[in-house]
Design a protein around this motif. Structure first.
Motif, PDB file in Angstrom:
ATOM      1  N   ALA A 111       0.840  -1.205   0.000  1.00 17.28           N
ATOM      2  CA  ALA A 111       0.000   0.000   0.000  1.00 17.28           C
ATOM      3  C   ALA A 111       0.877   1.259   0.000  1.00 17.28           C
ATOM      4  CB  ALA A 111      -0.931   0.001   1.213  1.00 17.28           C
ATOM      5  N   ARG A 112       1.919   1.223   0.790  1.00 12.76           N
ATOM      6  CA  ARG A 112       2.847   2.374   0.853  1.00 12.76           C
ATOM      7  C   ARG A 112       3.564   2.603  -0.458  1.00 12.76           C
ATOM      8  NH1 ARG A 112       7.611   2.527   5.087  1.00 12.76           N
ATOM      9  NH2 ARG A 112       7.571   4.778   4.829  1.00 12.76           N
ATOM     10  N   GLN A 113       4.097   1.498  -0.995  1.00 15.11           N
ATOM     11  CA  GLN A 113       4.895   1.640  -2.215  1.00 15.11           C
ATOM     12  C   GLN A 113       4.029   2.099  -3.389  1.00 15.11           C
ATOM     13  OE1 GLN A 113       6.508  -2.400  -2.198  1.00 15.11           O
ATOM     14  NE2 GLN A 113       8.548  -1.556  -1.892  1.00 15.11           N
ATOM     15  N   THR A 114       2.844   1.515  -3.509  1.00 12.79           N
ATOM     16  CA  THR A 114       1.994   1.886  -4.640  1.00 12.79           C
ATOM     17  C   THR A 114       1.481   3.322  -4.480  1.00 12.79           C
ATOM     18  OG1 THR A 114       0.210   0.724  -3.501  1.00 12.79           O
ATOM     19  CG2 THR A 114       1.239  -0.416  -5.347  1.00 12.79           C
ATOM     20  N   ALA A 115       1.061   3.670  -3.265  1.00  8.48           N
ATOM     21  CA  ALA A 115       0.571   5.047  -3.057  1.00  8.48           C
ATOM     22  C   ALA A 115       1.697   6.038  -3.347  1.00  8.48           C
ATOM     23  CB  ALA A 115       0.041   5.215  -1.634  1.00  8.48           C
ATOM     24  N   SER A 116       2.895   5.710  -2.921  1.00  8.41           N
ATOM     25  CA  SER A 116       4.030   6.609  -3.169  1.00  8.41           C
ATOM     26  C   SER A 116       4.265   6.770  -4.665  1.00  8.41           C
ATOM     27  CB  SER A 116       5.306   6.057  -2.522  1.00  8.41           C
ATOM     28  OG  SER A 116       5.119   5.911  -1.133  1.00  8.41           O
ATOM     29  N   LEU A 117       4.236   5.661  -5.385  1.00 11.73           N
ATOM     30  CA  LEU A 117       4.466   5.740  -6.834  1.00 11.73           C
ATOM     31  C   LEU A 117       3.319   6.453  -7.548  1.00 11.73           C
ATOM     32  CD1 LEU A 117       6.056   2.518  -8.371  1.00 11.73           C
ATOM     33  CD2 LEU A 117       6.990   4.801  -8.136  1.00 11.73           C
ATOM     34  N   ASP A 118       2.121   6.338  -7.007  1.00 16.42           N
ATOM     35  CA  ASP A 118       1.017   7.068  -7.630  1.00 16.42           C
ATOM     36  C   ASP A 118       1.274   8.568  -7.507  1.00 16.42           C
ATOM     37  OD1 ASP A 118      -1.346   6.685  -9.160  1.00 16.42           O
ATOM     38  OD2 ASP A 118      -2.562   7.375  -7.471  1.00 16.42           O
ATOM     39  N   TYR A 119       1.819   8.994  -6.357  1.00 14.81           N
ATOM     40  CA  TYR A 119       2.193  10.413  -6.226  1.00 14.81           C
ATOM     41  C   TYR A 119       3.324  10.779  -7.176  1.00 14.81           C
ATOM     42  CZ  TYR A 119      -0.842  11.644  -2.400  1.00 14.81           C
ATOM     43  OH  TYR A 119      -1.956  11.928  -1.677  1.00 14.81           O
ATOM     44  N   LEU A 120       4.364   9.963  -7.170  1.00 15.03           N
ATOM     45  CA  LEU A 120       5.537  10.321  -7.979  1.00 15.03           C
ATOM     46  C   LEU A 120       5.207  10.362  -9.477  1.00 15.03           C
ATOM     47  CD1 LEU A 120       8.361   8.350  -6.123  1.00 15.03           C
ATOM     48  CD2 LEU A 120       7.984  10.823  -6.151  1.00 15.03           C
ATOM     49  N   SER A 121       4.184   9.611  -9.879  1.00 17.26           N
ATOM     50  CA  SER A 121       3.839   9.582 -11.302  1.00 17.26           C
ATOM     51  C   SER A 121       2.655  10.500 -11.626  1.00 17.26           C
ATOM     52  CB  SER A 121       3.484   8.144 -11.714  1.00 17.26           C
ATOM     53  OG  SER A 121       2.328   7.710 -11.008  1.00 17.26           O
ATOM     54  N   GLY A 122       2.138  11.201 -10.634  1.00 15.59           N
ATOM     55  CA  GLY A 122       0.978  12.065 -10.891  1.00 15.59           C
ATOM     56  C   GLY A 122      -0.279  11.271 -11.225  1.00 15.59           C
ATOM     57  N   GLY A 123      -0.467  10.143 -10.542  1.00 19.67           N
ATOM     58  CA  GLY A 123      -1.717   9.381 -10.742  1.00 19.67           C
ATOM     59  C   GLY A 123      -1.685   8.461 -11.944  1.00 19.67           C
ATOM     60  N   ARG A 124      -0.508   7.962 -12.277  1.00 22.55           N
ATOM     61  CA  ARG A 124      -0.433   7.117 -13.481  1.00 22.55           C
ATOM     62  C   ARG A 124      -0.205   5.640 -13.178  1.00 22.55           C
ATOM     63  NH1 ARG A 124       3.982   8.759 -16.791  1.00 22.55           N
ATOM     64  NH2 ARG A 124       4.881  10.135 -15.221  1.00 22.55           N
ATOM     65  N   LEU A 125      -0.305   5.275 -11.901  1.00 16.87           N
ATOM     66  CA  LEU A 125       0.066   3.905 -11.544  1.00 16.87           C
ATOM     67  C   LEU A 125      -1.111   2.924 -11.591  1.00 16.87           C
ATOM     68  CD1 LEU A 125       2.662   2.420 -10.525  1.00 16.87           C
ATOM     69  CD2 LEU A 125       1.528   2.367  -8.303  1.00 16.87           C
ATOM     70  N   ALA A 126      -0.808   1.676 -11.938  1.00 11.89           N
ATOM     71  CA  ALA A 126      -1.731   0.555 -11.728  1.00 11.89           C
ATOM     72  C   ALA A 126      -0.906  -0.602 -11.181  1.00 11.89           C
ATOM     73  CB  ALA A 126      -2.421   0.160 -13.025  1.00 11.89           C
ATOM     74  N   TRP A 127      -1.568  -1.485 -10.456  1.00  9.18           N
ATOM     75  CA  TRP A 127      -0.865  -2.614  -9.809  1.00  9.18           C
ATOM     76  C   TRP A 127      -1.304  -3.930 -10.439  1.00  9.18           C
ATOM     77  CZ3 TRP A 127      -2.651  -4.508  -4.315  1.00  9.18           C
ATOM     78  CH2 TRP A 127      -1.937  -5.663  -3.968  1.00  9.18           C
ATOM     79  N   ASN A 128      -0.348  -4.645 -10.995  1.00 10.24           N
ATOM     80  CA  ASN A 128      -0.595  -5.998 -11.503  1.00 10.24           C
ATOM     81  C   ASN A 128      -0.452  -6.961 -10.327  1.00 10.24           C
ATOM     82  OD1 ASN A 128      -0.812  -8.275 -13.245  1.00 10.24           O
ATOM     83  ND2 ASN A 128       1.413  -8.355 -13.488  1.00 10.24           N
ATOM     84  N   VAL A 129      -1.585  -7.480  -9.877  1.00  9.86           N
ATOM     85  CA  VAL A 129      -1.593  -8.343  -8.691  1.00  9.86           C
ATOM     86  C   VAL A 129      -1.240  -9.770  -9.110  1.00  9.86           C
ATOM     87  CG1 VAL A 129      -3.017  -9.250  -6.816  1.00  9.86           C
ATOM     88  CG2 VAL A 129      -3.442  -6.946  -7.701  1.00  9.86           C
ATOM     89  N   VAL A 130      -0.130 -10.282  -8.628  1.00  6.35           N
ATOM     90  CA  VAL A 130       0.212 -11.684  -8.933  1.00  6.35           C
ATOM     91  C   VAL A 130       0.410 -12.446  -7.633  1.00  6.35           C
ATOM     92  CG1 VAL A 130       1.271 -11.090 -11.160  1.00  6.35           C
ATOM     93  CG2 VAL A 130       2.732 -11.333  -9.146  1.00  6.35           C
ATOM     94  N   THR A 131       0.172 -13.756  -7.727  1.00  3.44           N
ATOM     95  CA  THR A 131       0.388 -14.591  -6.541  1.00  3.44           C
ATOM     96  C   THR A 131       1.614 -15.475  -6.728  1.00  3.44           C
ATOM     97  OG1 THR A 131      -0.959 -16.449  -7.302  1.00  3.44           O
ATOM     98  CG2 THR A 131      -2.118 -14.681  -6.129  1.00  3.44           C
ATOM     99  N   GLY A 132       2.216 -15.397  -7.931  1.00  2.57           N
ATOM    100  CA  GLY A 132       3.475 -16.099  -8.189  1.00  2.57           C
ATOM    101  C   GLY A 132       3.256 -17.459  -8.797  1.00  2.57           C
ATOM    102  N   MET A 133       3.962 -17.691  -9.914  1.00  2.94           N
ATOM    103  CA  MET A 133       3.853 -18.999 -10.553  1.00  2.94           C
ATOM    104  C   MET A 133       5.146 -19.794 -10.441  1.00  2.94           C
ATOM    105  SD  MET A 133       3.197 -17.324 -14.249  1.00  2.94           S
ATOM    106  CE  MET A 133       3.709 -18.566 -15.393  1.00  2.94           C
ATOM    107  N   ASP A 134       6.189 -19.171  -9.875  1.00  6.79           N
ATOM    108  CA  ASP A 134       7.470 -19.870  -9.773  1.00  6.79           C
ATOM    109  C   ASP A 134       7.634 -20.432  -8.358  1.00  6.79           C
ATOM    110  OD1 ASP A 134      10.135 -20.689  -9.706  1.00  6.79           O
ATOM    111  OD2 ASP A 134      10.737 -19.141 -11.133  1.00  6.79           O
ATOM    112  N   VAL A 135       7.543 -21.754  -8.251  1.00  5.86           N
ATOM    113  CA  VAL A 135       7.581 -22.378  -6.923  1.00  5.86           C
ATOM    114  C   VAL A 135       8.922 -22.156  -6.218  1.00  5.86           C
ATOM    115  CG1 VAL A 135       5.917 -24.168  -7.540  1.00  5.86           C
ATOM    116  CG2 VAL A 135       8.356 -24.610  -7.853  1.00  5.86           C
ATOM    117  N   ARG A 136       9.955 -21.831  -6.998  1.00  3.71           N
ATOM    118  CA  ARG A 136      11.283 -21.631  -6.383  1.00  3.71           C
ATOM    119  C   ARG A 136      11.341 -20.372  -5.523  1.00  3.71           C
ATOM    120  NH1 ARG A 136      14.765 -21.630 -11.710  1.00  3.71           N
ATOM    121  NH2 ARG A 136      13.243 -19.978 -12.029  1.00  3.71           N
TER     122      ARG A 136
END
Ligand SMILES: Cc1cc2nc3c(=O)[nH]c(=O)nc-3n(C[C@H](O)[C@H](O)[C@H](O)COP(=O)(O)O)c2cc1C
Length: 455
Positions: A111-136
């Motif tokens: 939440a912190r990182q995305t909100a911060s980047l939304d500020y730094l980009s002037g509202g241009r951010l979106a978050w690709n939510v992944v749960t991970g496909m690499d078991v390693r």
């Protein structure tokens, strides 16, 4: 009120050495772009000149050198939050998508990182939510094993809910900043979320104010039922990897109808399949480039995976001989015929050999549609998918860099613009704006307003 005309949405899915496994071996190709800020800036700025919706960077949490001949660009790359912060500083309009994995993180951190980047980009951010496909990945994060699909998505559902609450934990009007009175913040507009759930307990509030977009748009991709549900329920765009028009149409219809079942407007969930456009100034130039790329593949031509894909054991067939009779396939349906027909179109002739089918398979084994052609042919196929409701736009994966994206931008984008299928100017400067999505109300302010009405 008249509805705005439906138009394509285009983004770049960055593969720094190109989507084709041998893209980096072309004489003219950049080989070290993944770590070169000048290269990354040039890519993002070109996309912005072409009025793309977004620049997208995927991510994984494990690697090994054995990916070098199949997926070199995904073997090593920059960490997405760091890279997107840097890209934000050299662009102004283009949307920026950062990938963050819920399985190996904490909601407060994301939440912190995305909100911060939304500020730094002037509202241009979106978050690709992944749960991970690499078991390693589990071995890199002090875990005994990578969780199964249902645990990962249970965790992700709760995770995302917390992040979304944290983004709202400061109301838009929380900052008073009154120099006379000395009141900086109105404490009644700052909220603890006091989340106590199965996996997390998070009190809040977040220590970043509500992001410029209010709620940062979510995106996701996936094949399982759970990931489709997550997309239909929460995502503004769903990425997919489908190479067949009919299959993509089914996927499209399924996500949209699920979105309706969740009470959403289906036009606010955009379906974006990956597309690998191999563009030539002429048909011949495109097919020559395709053959050149394939001649650079490092492979032992092990046909086992391809045999499984088409349901015919190819081990007894000479590589440079004709394909077997496709009716021998043990797989149901016509998928095999469609795959072969895509390979034929890519080669530019019908009598393809086992080796040529192998090449198409190798070039698309990561799941995205590769089309080879002159600019009109590429635009025609994009239009067909769009009109047929197999796609609302595309996640463009250039087969090699930079030529693969330059030719697409210089030759295909103008055709799409002339046909009225793609914007010629930006009319917004946020990610939400590019997709015509309004800024959501703050849940706490809404609740307070409702309580006020009831009093
Ligand atoms: C276009 C596209 C991009 C993806 N990007 C990522 C990524 O960056 N990181 C990742 O871990 N998984 C990525 N995935 C994988 C999906 O998130 C998903 O885990 C995978 O398709 C398996 O589906 P499932 O999660 O439903 O089992 C991507 C998938 C697609 C189709």
């Amino acid at each position: 009120m008249t509805q705005p005309k439906r138009q394509l949405h285009l983004g770049l899915f960055l593969f720094s050495t190109g989507y084709h496994p041998a893209g980096w071996r072309l004489p003219e190709a950049a080989t070290d772009g993944a770590f070169d800020p000048k290269f990354l800036h040039r890519v993002a700025q070109r996309l912005e000149e072409a009025k793309f919706d977004f620049f997208f960077l995927g991510d994984a949490l494990a690697t090994s050198p054995d990916m070098q001949h199949t997926f070199p660009s995904q073997m090593v790359r920059l960490e997405p939050f760091t890279m997107i912060a840097n890209i934000a500083a050299v662009t102004e309009k283009i949307g920026l998508i950062v990938t963050a994995n819920t399985t190996y993180s904490e909601p407060y951190t994301i939440a912190r990182q995305t909100a911060s980047l939304d500020y730094l980009s002037g509202g241009r951010l979106a978050w690709n939510v992944v749960t991970g496909m690499d078991v390693r990945a589990a071995q890199n994060f002090s875990r005994e094993k990578h969780w199964d699909n249902s645990k990962r998505y249970d965790y992700a559902d709760e995770f995302v809910e917390i992040v979304q609450q944290l983004w709202d934990s400061w109301e838009d009007e929380a900052f008073v900043r009154n120099k006379e009175s000395g009141e900086f913040v109105d404490g009644s507009k700052v909220h603890r979320i006091n989340h106590e759930g199965e996996h997390f307990s998070v009190a809040g509030p977040l220590n970043v104010a509500r992001p410029p977009q209010g709620q940062i748009p979510l995106l996701n991709a996936g094949t399982s039922e759970r990931s489709r549900d997550l997309g239909a329920k929460l995502s503004s765009a769903v990425f997919s990897g489908q190479i067949l028009l009919e299959v993509s149409k089914q996927f499209y219809a399924e996500i949209k109808s699920k979105a309706v079942a969740y009470g959403r407007n289906p036009d606010e969930v955009f379906i974006l399949p990956g597309l690998v456009p191999l563009v030539g100034r002429t048909k011949e130039e495109a097919h020559d480039k395709y053959r050149e790329l394939n001649s650079l593949l490092v492979t032992n031509y092990d046909v086992t995976p391809l045999s499984a894909r088409i349901g015919i054991d190819l081990s007894g067939y000479p590589l440079d001989g004709p394909l077997p009779d496709l009716s021998l396939s043990v797989l149901p349906g016509d998928e095999v015929k469609w795959l072969v027909s895509l390979a034929q179109r890519a080669e530019g002739h019908e009598d393809i050999t086992v080796r040529e089918l192998f090449h198409y398979f190798a070039a698309t084994s990561r799941g995205h549609l590769l089309i080879v052609g002159n600019p009109e042919e590429i635009a025609d196929q994009m239009e067909e998918w769009f009109v047929e409701r197999a796609a609302d736009g595309f996640n463009i994966c250039p087969p090699y860099m930079m030529g693969g994206i330059d030719l697409f931008i210089d030759l295909v984008v103008p055709i799409l613009q002339r046909r009225g299928l793609f914007r010629s100017e930006y009319d917004a400067d946020t990610f939400r704006g590019h997709f015509g999505l309004s800024r959501p109300e703050n849940r706490f302010a809404k609740r307070a307003a409702l309580q006020g009405v009831g009093e």
